[in-house]
Motif scaffolding. Sequence first.
Motif, mmCIF file in Angstrom:
data_model
loop_
_atom_site.group_PDB
_atom_site.id
_atom_site.type_symbol
_atom_site.label_atom_id
_atom_site.label_comp_id
_atom_site.label_asym_id
_atom_site.label_seq_id
_atom_site.Cartn_x
_atom_site.Cartn_y
_atom_site.Cartn_z
ATOM 1 N N ASN A 145 -5.383 -1.769 -7.371
ATOM 2 C CA ASN A 145 -5.930 -2.517 -8.191
ATOM 3 C C ASN A 145 -5.535 -2.247 -9.294
ATOM 4 O O ASN A 145 -4.417 -3.019 -10.373
ATOM 5 C CB ASN A 145 -7.507 -2.511 -8.368
ATOM 6 C CG ASN A 145 -7.930 -3.538 -9.212
ATOM 7 O OD1 ASN A 145 -7.670 -4.669 -9.511
ATOM 8 N ND2 ASN A 145 -9.063 -3.483 -10.184
ATOM 9 N N SER A 168 -3.863 5.294 -8.531
ATOM 10 C CA SER A 168 -5.040 5.457 -8.581
ATOM 11 C C SER A 168 -6.229 4.573 -7.480
ATOM 12 O O SER A 168 -6.727 5.157 -6.789
ATOM 13 C CB SER A 168 -5.954 5.588 -9.795
ATOM 14 O OG SER A 168 -5.739 4.613 -10.895
ATOM 15 N N SER A 169 -5.602 3.655 -7.370
ATOM 16 C CA SER A 169 -5.960 2.407 -7.358
ATOM 17 C C SER A 169 -5.088 1.420 -6.777
ATOM 18 O O SER A 169 -4.000 1.027 -7.543
ATOM 19 C CB SER A 169 -6.629 2.175 -7.097
ATOM 20 O OG SER A 169 -6.862 1.269 -8.461
ATOM 21 N N ARG A 192 0.173 -1.001 -0.220
ATOM 22 C CA ARG A 192 0.054 -0.156 0.032
ATOM 23 C C ARG A 192 0.733 0.800 -0.176
ATOM 24 O O ARG A 192 0.625 2.388 -0.840
ATOM 25 C CB ARG A 192 -0.871 -0.139 0.781
ATOM 26 C CG ARG A 192 -1.764 -1.460 1.035
ATOM 27 C CD ARG A 192 -3.199 -1.348 1.794
ATOM 28 N NE ARG A 192 -4.074 -1.639 1.887
ATOM 29 C CZ ARG A 192 -5.073 -2.119 1.141
ATOM 30 N NH1 ARG A 192 -5.701 -1.211 0.306
ATOM 31 N NH2 ARG A 192 -5.970 -3.632 1.010
#
Length: 57
Positions: A28, A25-26, A18
Motif C-alpha cells: 500500500n 514497508s507495505s 510484490r
Amino acid sequence: MSAAFTLRIPDAMDKPLREAVAGASSLNDYILRAVRRKMTLDAARKLACIAPLDLLI
C-alpha cells in the motif's frame, strides 16, 4: 483531505509487483508513493507548458 480507493491488481502483475516492493514497508505504501510521484510529475509538466521557468539566478 484524503480519499480511499480500491485498486485491483491483475493476477499477472501480483508476483512481479510484490517482488518490486520487497524493500518497502507495505504494498500500500509503495503504491501510494508511486501515485504521488506520478501526480507531481504530471503537475510539473502542466506548469512547464503554461509558464516556462527561468532558473538562471
